[in-house]
Design an enzyme around this catalytic site. Structure first.
Site, PDB file in Angstrom:
ATOM      1  N   GLN A  93       0.851  -1.200   0.000  1.00 49.62           N
ATOM      2  CA  GLN A  93       0.000   0.000   0.000  1.00 49.62           C
ATOM      3  C   GLN A  93       0.880   1.242   0.000  1.00 49.62           C
ATOM      4  OE1 GLN A  93      -3.395  -0.580   3.092  1.00 49.62           O
ATOM      5  NE2 GLN A  93      -1.881  -2.149   3.510  1.00 49.62           N
ATOM      6  N   HIS A 152      -1.526   1.252  -4.155  1.00 44.74           N
ATOM      7  CA  HIS A 152      -1.932   2.669  -4.061  1.00 44.74           C
ATOM      8  C   HIS A 152      -1.065   3.576  -4.933  1.00 44.74           C
ATOM      9  CE1 HIS A 152      -4.021   1.941   0.112  1.00 44.74           C
ATOM     10  NE2 HIS A 152      -4.737   1.512  -0.908  1.00 44.74           N
ATOM     11  N   CYS A 164      -3.942  16.607 -19.617  1.00 40.99           N
ATOM     12  CA  CYS A 164      -3.462  16.022 -20.880  1.00 40.99           C
ATOM     13  C   CYS A 164      -2.802  14.666 -20.688  1.00 40.99           C
ATOM     14  CB  CYS A 164      -2.516  16.996 -21.577  1.00 40.99           C
ATOM     15  SG  CYS A 164      -0.999  17.279 -20.654  1.00 40.99           S
ATOM     16  N   CYS A 174       1.408  22.011 -19.974  1.00 42.82           N
ATOM     17  CA  CYS A 174       0.147  22.679 -20.338  1.00 42.82           C
ATOM     18  C   CYS A 174      -0.311  23.661 -19.256  1.00 42.82           C
ATOM     19  CB  CYS A 174      -0.942  21.642 -20.632  1.00 42.82           C
ATOM     20  SG  CYS A 174      -1.630  20.864 -19.154  1.00 42.82           S
ATOM     21  N   GLY A 195       2.842  -4.498   8.963  1.00 42.41           N
ATOM     22  CA  GLY A 195       2.769  -3.051   9.180  1.00 42.41           C
ATOM     23  C   GLY A 195       1.586  -2.346   8.555  1.00 42.41           C
TER      24      GLY A 195
HETATM   25  N1  APR Z   1       6.846  -2.466  12.200  1.00 35.72           N
HETATM   26  C1  APR Z   1       5.661  -3.020  11.868  1.00 35.72           C
HETATM   27  N2  APR Z   1       4.487  -2.391  12.002  1.00 35.72           N
HETATM   28  C2  APR Z   1       4.507  -1.146  12.512  1.00 35.72           C
HETATM   29  C3  APR Z   1       5.707  -0.489  12.890  1.00 35.72           C
HETATM   30  C4  APR Z   1       6.924  -1.209  12.718  1.00 35.72           C
HETATM   31  N3  APR Z   1       8.110  -0.683  13.052  1.00 35.72           N
HETATM   32  N4  APR Z   1       5.396   0.745  13.329  1.00 35.72           N
HETATM   33  C5  APR Z   1       4.051   0.863  13.248  1.00 35.72           C
HETATM   34  N5  APR Z   1       3.520  -0.274  12.755  1.00 35.72           N
HETATM   35  C6  APR Z   1       2.109  -0.590  12.447  1.00 35.72           C
HETATM   36  C7  APR Z   1       1.099   0.162  13.295  1.00 35.72           C
HETATM   37  O1  APR Z   1       0.828  -0.544  14.504  1.00 35.72           O
HETATM   38  C8  APR Z   1      -0.124   0.188  12.364  1.00 35.72           C
HETATM   39  O2  APR Z   1      -0.932  -0.954  12.551  1.00 35.72           O
HETATM   40  O3  APR Z   1       1.867  -0.176  11.123  1.00 35.72           O
HETATM   41  C9  APR Z   1       0.490   0.137  10.962  1.00 35.72           C
HETATM   42  C10 APR Z   1       0.387   1.429  10.173  1.00 35.72           C
HETATM   43  O4  APR Z   1      -0.949   1.717   9.914  1.00 35.72           O
HETATM   44  P1  APR Z   1      -1.403   2.950   8.994  1.00 35.72           P
HETATM   45  O5  APR Z   1      -0.685   4.170   9.402  1.00 35.72           O
HETATM   46  O6  APR Z   1      -2.886   2.986   9.024  1.00 35.72           O
HETATM   47  O7  APR Z   1      -0.850   2.553   7.540  1.00 35.72           O
HETATM   48  P2  APR Z   1      -1.526   1.651   6.431  1.00 35.72           P
HETATM   49  O8  APR Z   1      -2.234   0.491   7.006  1.00 35.72           O
HETATM   50  O9  APR Z   1      -0.477   1.378   5.421  1.00 35.72           O
HETATM   51  O10 APR Z   1      -2.583   2.640   5.804  1.00 35.72           O
HETATM   52  C11 APR Z   1      -3.300   2.229   4.672  1.00 35.72           C
HETATM   53  O11 APR Z   1      -4.239   4.390   4.425  1.00 35.72           O
HETATM   54  O12 APR Z   1      -4.028   6.673   4.526  1.00 35.72           O
HETATM   55  C12 APR Z   1      -4.054   5.593   3.680  1.00 35.72           C
HETATM   56  O13 APR Z   1      -3.233   5.451   1.518  1.00 35.72           O
HETATM   57  C13 APR Z   1      -2.795   5.439   2.853  1.00 35.72           C
HETATM   58  O14 APR Z   1      -1.748   3.393   2.096  1.00 35.72           O
HETATM   59  C14 APR Z   1      -2.291   4.074   3.229  1.00 35.72           C
HETATM   60  C15 APR Z   1      -3.534   3.381   3.750  1.00 35.72           C
END
Ligand code: APR
Length: 251
Positions: free
Chosen positions: A105, A123, A134, A154, A191
């Site tokens: 993502q 994403h 364009c 443009c 993550g």
């Molecule tokens: N290692 C693993 N996981 C981690 C770490 C780490 N060091 N640090 C934080 N996390 C976890 C958090 O606990 C959380 O569950 O990563 C996750 C991050 O969550 P989000 O910030 O919501 O990110 P994501 O799930 O990728 O968001 C999805 O939302 O805003 C949109 O388009 C954006 O692609 C993004 C989508």
């Protein structure tokens, strides 16, 4: 506690080694150790910028200069980031024939920078800009150096070729991700808060086809108690490094 941790890691490594056919689904958490804050949570981008105000396609179309205030901060952080051991560990698993692909993502390009070959960008990617008038495309780094907001020849303000809220997932990424999710036998979910649709449905697709779901996240998510089979409650860098060394021992 240490025994339990060891047991779960051993089980995850054995599952990866015996089934091999794994796919990873990654989110912002995998890049936190590269210096890119996640979106949600206290340090998150969405604490500072309300995504409904700054990250929807409607917001971009009505006031692209305002949205670029957020985007330029994001691009600045991304441009200083380098892959961490979680990114390079997944690339190594691909070379070992354990991991088939990465569905990410993230828009940071760090999986490719770490050497992963098969990366599905669910994403989009921040490193390309697109003109919604364009349809010209430009590499982000060069255009941004010319000034913020970057403009097309443009005259139109360019949009990064990433998916804003309200935009569809690129068709080919959606198709490929679904096919990978439905044919893998292990899904490593790393993550992601699993709060954003449709990416959050991918683990259920895999589970429905019999895959083992291994989640790497220091926190619990909506998946943890419903879909996840093995929760490695660790930072991505530590967990992937440990999995990789177990995999090397086994194979
Ligand atoms: N290692 C693993 N996981 C981690 C770490 C780490 N060091 N640090 C934080 N996390 C976890 C958090 O606990 C959380 O569950 O990563 C996750 C991050 O969550 P989000 O910030 O919501 O990110 P994501 O799930 O990728 O968001 C999805 O939302 O805003 C949109 O388009 C954006 O692609 C993004 C989508």
């Amino acid at each position: 506690m240490a025994d339990r941790r060891e047991k779960i890691f051993r089980e995850a490594a054995d599952t990866l080694a015996s089934r091999r056919n794994a796919v990873a689904l990654t989110g912002a958490g995998i890049s936190v150790e590269s210096g890119i804050p996640a979106f949600r949570g206290t340090q998150g981008m969405w604490e500072k910028y309300d995504p409904m105000e700054y990250a929807t396609i409607g917001a971009f179309l009505s006031d692209p200069e305002k949205v670029w205030a957020m985007l330029s901060e994001m691009v600045d952080v991304l441009s200083r980031a380098v892959p961490n051991p979680a990114h390079s560990g997944l690339a190594e698993m691909e070379r070992m024939g354990v991991l088939r692909s990465v569905i990410t993502q993230n828009v940071d390009g760090l999986h490719q920078a770490a050497g992963s070959q098969r990366v599905i960008e669910f994403h989009g990617n921040a490193w390309e800009l697109i003109c919604l008038s364009c349809w010209n495309r430009y590499p982000s780094r060069e255009k941004i150096r010319e000034g913020i907001p970057p403009r097309c020849e443009c005259g139109t303000i360019l949009k990064p070729n990433l998916v804003l809220f309200g935009e569809p997932i690129p068709w080919s990424a959606q198709e490929e991700a679904e096919s990978e999710a439905q044919s893998c036998s292990v899904l490593l979910v790393i993550g992601t808060s699993a709060e954003v649709s449709p990416a959050c449905h991918i683990p259920r697709l895999s589970k429905g086809k019999g895959a083992v779901i291994v989640e790497i996240n220091p926190e619990e998510t909506p998946l943890t108690r419903s879909v996840t089979d093995l929760h490695l409650r660790e930072k991505a860098g530590d967990a992937v490094t440990l999995l990789l060394s177990s995999l090397r021992e086994i194979s």
